[in-house]
Design a protein around this motif. Structure first.
Motif, short mmCIF file in Angstrom:
data_model
loop_
_atom_site.label_atom_id
_atom_site.label_comp_id
_atom_site.label_asym_id
_atom_site.label_seq_id
_atom_site.Cartn_x
_atom_site.Cartn_y
_atom_site.Cartn_z
N ILE A 1 9.68 -18.40 3.51
CA ILE A 1 9.23 -17.02 3.37
C ILE A 1 9.76 -16.40 2.08
O ILE A 1 10.90 -16.66 1.67
CB ILE A 1 9.65 -16.17 4.60
N TYR A 2 8.92 -15.60 1.45
CA TYR A 2 9.27 -14.91 0.21
C TYR A 2 8.96 -13.43 0.37
O TYR A 2 8.02 -13.05 1.06
CB TYR A 2 8.46 -15.45 -0.97
N LYS A 3 9.75 -12.59 -0.30
CA LYS A 3 9.55 -11.14 -0.25
C LYS A 3 9.28 -10.63 -1.66
O LYS A 3 10.05 -10.88 -2.59
CB LYS A 3 10.77 -10.46 0.34
N MET A 4 8.17 -9.89 -1.80
CA MET A 4 7.80 -9.29 -3.07
C MET A 4 7.98 -7.78 -2.98
O MET A 4 7.40 -7.12 -2.10
CB MET A 4 6.33 -9.58 -3.41
N ASP A 5 8.81 -7.24 -3.85
CA ASP A 5 9.03 -5.79 -3.88
C ASP A 5 8.34 -5.12 -5.06
O ASP A 5 8.21 -3.89 -5.08
CB ASP A 5 10.52 -5.48 -3.95
N THR A 6 7.92 -5.92 -6.03
CA THR A 6 7.27 -5.37 -7.22
C THR A 6 6.13 -6.28 -7.66
O THR A 6 6.03 -7.44 -7.23
CB THR A 6 8.26 -5.25 -8.40
N LYS A 7 5.28 -5.76 -8.51
CA LYS A 7 4.20 -6.56 -9.09
C LYS A 7 4.78 -7.72 -9.89
O LYS A 7 4.22 -8.83 -9.89
CB LYS A 7 3.35 -5.66 -10.00
N GLU B 1 0.87 -2.02 -8.90
CA GLU B 1 2.08 -1.21 -8.99
C GLU B 1 2.09 -0.08 -7.96
O GLU B 1 3.13 0.21 -7.33
CB GLU B 1 2.23 -0.61 -10.39
N GLU B 2 0.95 0.53 -7.75
CA GLU B 2 0.85 1.62 -6.77
C GLU B 2 1.12 1.11 -5.36
O GLU B 2 1.80 1.79 -4.56
CB GLU B 2 -0.54 2.25 -6.84
N ASN C 1 5.10 -0.17 -0.39
CA ASN C 1 4.95 -1.33 0.48
C ASN C 1 5.65 -2.57 -0.07
O ASN C 1 5.92 -2.67 -1.26
CB ASN C 1 3.46 -1.66 0.66
N ALA C 2 5.93 -3.48 0.84
CA ALA C 2 6.45 -4.80 0.47
C ALA C 2 5.43 -5.85 0.88
O ALA C 2 4.62 -5.64 1.78
CB ALA C 2 7.78 -5.06 1.16
#
Length: 212
Positions: free
Chosen positions: A97-103, A138-139, A144-145
């Motif tokens: 599992i990976y988590k993306m917090d930004t573009k 970006e919006e 959201n994550a």
């Protein structure tokens, strides 16, 4: 006279015993009236440690990312994941599992695995990964994550989905289950990426992440 004295002593002894028994306080209350009972309250023992996040609060897309599950490639995917160990302490298989917090996080993920995953091709009823994350700009990341979970080396006849998202205030866990029971399965092997979009406010205290 002796008989009368003996009778008087017996009566005095009897009254003494009665008085003593009446003075014994069997209450467990303290001087201020509070109860000092040590009886264990088991009313909450059956409650689940994890709370279930309502499906209305997250969005799941299952996308196609190529054929097969080469062991070498799979190890590369796993070693960079948030849950790099193959199984938990109970022997349950973990999905990377990976988590993306930004573009930028998302673009780095694409760059890291562009030689392992086919990201721009759909398959059957499954969209491509690029299509699944097309709205993650970006919006989107302001509120959201995005979580990405890999499942590889499965028959295209077998369908999977994220059936539950659990959160105990510290650990966020995704449950992945097969949702069909095909009579005949294909021999081909394909890989999927599950993308889960969820509000950051729902998981703001999450520090550990897992998928089973």
């Amino acid at each position: 006279m002796k008989k009368i004295s003996i009778l008087i002593l017996i009566l005095i002894f009897a009254f003494s015993i009665t008085a003593c028994s009446g003075a014994i306080d069997t209450s467990t209350e303290t001087e201020n009236g509070s109860d000092t009972s040590t009886e264990k309250d088991t009313s909450g023992e059956s409650e689940n440690k994890y709370g279930v996040i309502s499906p209305e609060k997250y969005e799941v897309t299952v996308s196609y990312v190529g054929a097969g599950d080469k062991s070498q490639d799979y190890e590369i995917v796993r070693e960079k994941a948030l849950n790099s160990k193959k199984s938990d302490i109970y022997g349950n298989l973990r999905y990377p599992i990976y988590k993306m917090d930004t573009k930028e996080d998302l673009e780095n993920f694409k760059s890291d695995f562009e030689e392992i995953f086919v990201m721009d091709s759909p398959y059957d009823n499954f969209p491509s990964f690029e299509n699944a994350v097309a709205t993650c700009d970006e919006e989107f990341f302001e509120a959201n994550a995005l979580f990405i979970i890999y499942l590889g080396g499965t028959s295209s006849s077998c369908l999977y989905d994220v059936t539950e998202v659990l959160f105990d205030g510290f650990v966020l866990k995704f449950e992945i289950r097969q949702i069909n029971d095909p009579i005949v399965t294909n021999c081909d092997e394909i890989g999927y990426l599950f993308t889960v979009k969820i509000s950051k406010s729902e998981i703001k205290d999450a520090k550990m992440f897992d998928a089973h």
